[in-house]
Design a protein around this motif. Sequence first.
Motif, PDB file in Angstrom:
ATOM      1  N   CYS A  25       0.838  -1.205   0.000  1.00 31.50           N
ATOM      2  CA  CYS A  25       0.000   0.000   0.000  1.00 31.50           C
ATOM      3  C   CYS A  25       0.871   1.253   0.000  1.00 31.50           C
ATOM      4  O   CYS A  25       0.594   2.216  -0.717  1.00 31.50           O
ATOM      5  CB  CYS A  25      -0.931   0.004   1.213  1.00 31.50           C
ATOM      6  SG  CYS A  25      -2.338  -1.121   1.088  1.00 31.50           S
ATOM      7  N   LYS A  26       1.929   1.234   0.804  1.00 26.76           N
ATOM      8  CA  LYS A  26       2.852   2.373   0.842  1.00 26.76           C
ATOM      9  C   LYS A  26       3.496   2.596  -0.523  1.00 26.76           C
ATOM     10  O   LYS A  26       3.669   3.740  -0.970  1.00 26.76           O
ATOM     11  CB  LYS A  26       3.943   2.138   1.886  1.00 26.76           C
ATOM     12  CG  LYS A  26       3.468   2.201   3.329  1.00 26.76           C
ATOM     13  CD  LYS A  26       4.632   1.901   4.277  1.00 26.76           C
ATOM     14  CE  LYS A  26       4.213   1.958   5.725  1.00 26.76           C
ATOM     15  NZ  LYS A  26       5.333   1.615   6.642  1.00 26.76           N
ATOM     16  N   SER A  32       1.007  10.348  -0.811  1.00 27.98           N
ATOM     17  CA  SER A  32       1.762   9.922   0.368  1.00 27.98           C
ATOM     18  C   SER A  32       0.952   9.979   1.658  1.00 27.98           C
ATOM     19  O   SER A  32       1.327   9.364   2.653  1.00 27.98           O
ATOM     20  CB  SER A  32       3.012  10.790   0.524  1.00 27.98           C
ATOM     21  OG  SER A  32       2.655  12.158   0.692  1.00 27.98           O
ATOM     22  N   GLY A  33      -0.156  10.708   1.672  1.00 32.09           N
ATOM     23  CA  GLY A  33      -0.951  10.818   2.892  1.00 32.09           C
ATOM     24  C   GLY A  33      -2.140   9.874   2.946  1.00 32.09           C
ATOM     25  O   GLY A  33      -2.899   9.880   3.927  1.00 32.09           O
ATOM     26  N   ASP A  34      -2.298   9.018   1.924  1.00 34.99           N
ATOM     27  CA  ASP A  34      -3.513   8.198   1.846  1.00 34.99           C
ATOM     28  C   ASP A  34      -3.646   7.190   2.983  1.00 34.99           C
ATOM     29  O   ASP A  34      -4.759   6.911   3.444  1.00 34.99           O
ATOM     30  CB  ASP A  34      -3.565   7.461   0.506  1.00 34.99           C
ATOM     31  CG  ASP A  34      -4.017   8.368  -0.644  1.00 34.99           C
ATOM     32  OD1 ASP A  34      -4.528   9.465  -0.356  1.00 34.99           O
ATOM     33  OD2 ASP A  34      -3.857   7.968  -1.813  1.00 34.99           O
ATOM     34  N   MET A 123      -7.911  -0.083   1.819  1.00 29.52           N
ATOM     35  CA  MET A 123      -6.549  -0.561   1.591  1.00 29.52           C
ATOM     36  C   MET A 123      -6.410  -1.218   0.225  1.00 29.52           C
ATOM     37  O   MET A 123      -5.339  -1.161  -0.405  1.00 29.52           O
ATOM     38  CB  MET A 123      -6.132  -1.522   2.709  1.00 29.52           C
ATOM     39  CG  MET A 123      -5.996  -0.849   4.069  1.00 29.52           C
ATOM     40  SD  MET A 123      -5.366  -1.938   5.373  1.00 29.52           S
ATOM     41  CE  MET A 123      -3.604  -1.882   5.020  1.00 29.52           C
ATOM     42  N   MET A 124      -7.487  -1.821  -0.270  1.00 33.28           N
ATOM     43  CA  MET A 124      -7.445  -2.391  -1.620  1.00 33.28           C
ATOM     44  C   MET A 124      -7.300  -1.286  -2.668  1.00 33.28           C
ATOM     45  O   MET A 124      -6.616  -1.453  -3.685  1.00 33.28           O
ATOM     46  CB  MET A 124      -8.710  -3.202  -1.901  1.00 33.28           C
ATOM     47  CG  MET A 124      -8.846  -4.475  -1.072  1.00 33.28           C
ATOM     48  SD  MET A 124      -7.420  -5.577  -1.144  1.00 33.28           S
ATOM     49  CE  MET A 124      -6.670  -5.251   0.467  1.00 33.28           C
ATOM     50  N   LYS A 156      -2.279  -8.571  -5.867  1.00 37.00           N
ATOM     51  CA  LYS A 156      -0.935  -8.002  -5.784  1.00 37.00           C
ATOM     52  C   LYS A 156      -0.256  -8.321  -4.455  1.00 37.00           C
ATOM     53  O   LYS A 156       0.958  -8.158  -4.316  1.00 37.00           O
ATOM     54  CB  LYS A 156      -0.990  -6.480  -5.986  1.00 37.00           C
ATOM     55  CG  LYS A 156      -1.305  -6.034  -7.399  1.00 37.00           C
ATOM     56  CD  LYS A 156      -1.227  -4.526  -7.513  1.00 37.00           C
ATOM     57  CE  LYS A 156      -1.430  -4.068  -8.963  1.00 37.00           C
ATOM     58  NZ  LYS A 156      -2.804  -4.329  -9.424  1.00 37.00           N
ATOM     59  N   ALA A 157      -1.035  -8.753  -3.476  1.00 39.61           N
ATOM     60  CA  ALA A 157      -0.516  -9.117  -2.155  1.00 39.61           C
ATOM     61  C   ALA A 157      -0.820 -10.600  -1.914  1.00 39.61           C
ATOM     62  O   ALA A 157      -1.811 -10.941  -1.256  1.00 39.61           O
ATOM     63  CB  ALA A 157      -1.134  -8.252  -1.062  1.00 39.61           C
TER      64      ALA A 157
END
Length: 275
Positions: A25-26, A32-34, A123-124, A156-157
């Motif tokens: 996610c990062k 950058s603030g999501d 998060m998705m 992706k994860a």
Amino acid sequence: MVRESKIDEYGQQSVDAMNELLKLCKQNMLHSGDLLVCQQNGSMFANKPMIGPGEEGNEFIPRLNTITGKGIGEVTKDNDYFNKYGNDYFDGTSEFELSITREMKKYQDIWENSYFLRLLTQMMHLLNGEHYDWMLNIKGNKGNLIENLIIKKCDKAPLFHEAISYAYNRKVRNAIAHSQYQLVQGGIVLNNIEAKDGIQTGLSFVQWEKMYILSYCLVIYTKQCLKLAATAYFELSKMMESGGIPIIIPAEDDKWNYAYLYPNLSGDIWRFHKI
């Protein structure tokens, strides 16, 4: 009843899955603030961006705390527990049956908790390089949401996908919700699935144990991972001249504006204005 050794095993699987998801996610989030917005539950109220629990959070955070506050439930150190007690004649009164019934209630509450599902859905979006959805509405068919907006979007994860795909089962959840199951020697029969060729669908007690532990641990570590992310933002804010963290918020005509979130003294609560 769940075995202590399996809590350790599936707990570690959940930790690895959530660490992978947080890392990706990062890497993939559009701004950058999501992740901070996700942890602080950004939403819309009266067509304006709002930070905080919101309607869903105020209702479902206490329910989530109820699920996790008293722990996972009855635990045994006996790795042979299911062989010893899982083949008895069940009449609905044994401690073995009652402990699984309590687990089933928690399982149902986990997968019907709108706040937990909201966190995973957001998060998705971040995982897939999509904007945080300020307009997200969790009301409606939660089974479709879990399957289509969470499980199908987490390829992706792979570690997270493996964990949640085993943890969540729509037919098991529906059987629990409508009391369409029964405990028999060796496992749980699901009466909401039509028998085929005289064979009734079900799952063993070992399979149920894994499904339940993974579900419980995913709740715990989703909250913990997002809390770790918020702590990192808090430390970063101390180094920012403004004292805040830049984020983007929805504007008219599908555009985005910049804004800042500012923490309180402990970093637990963030607002659009300095506290």
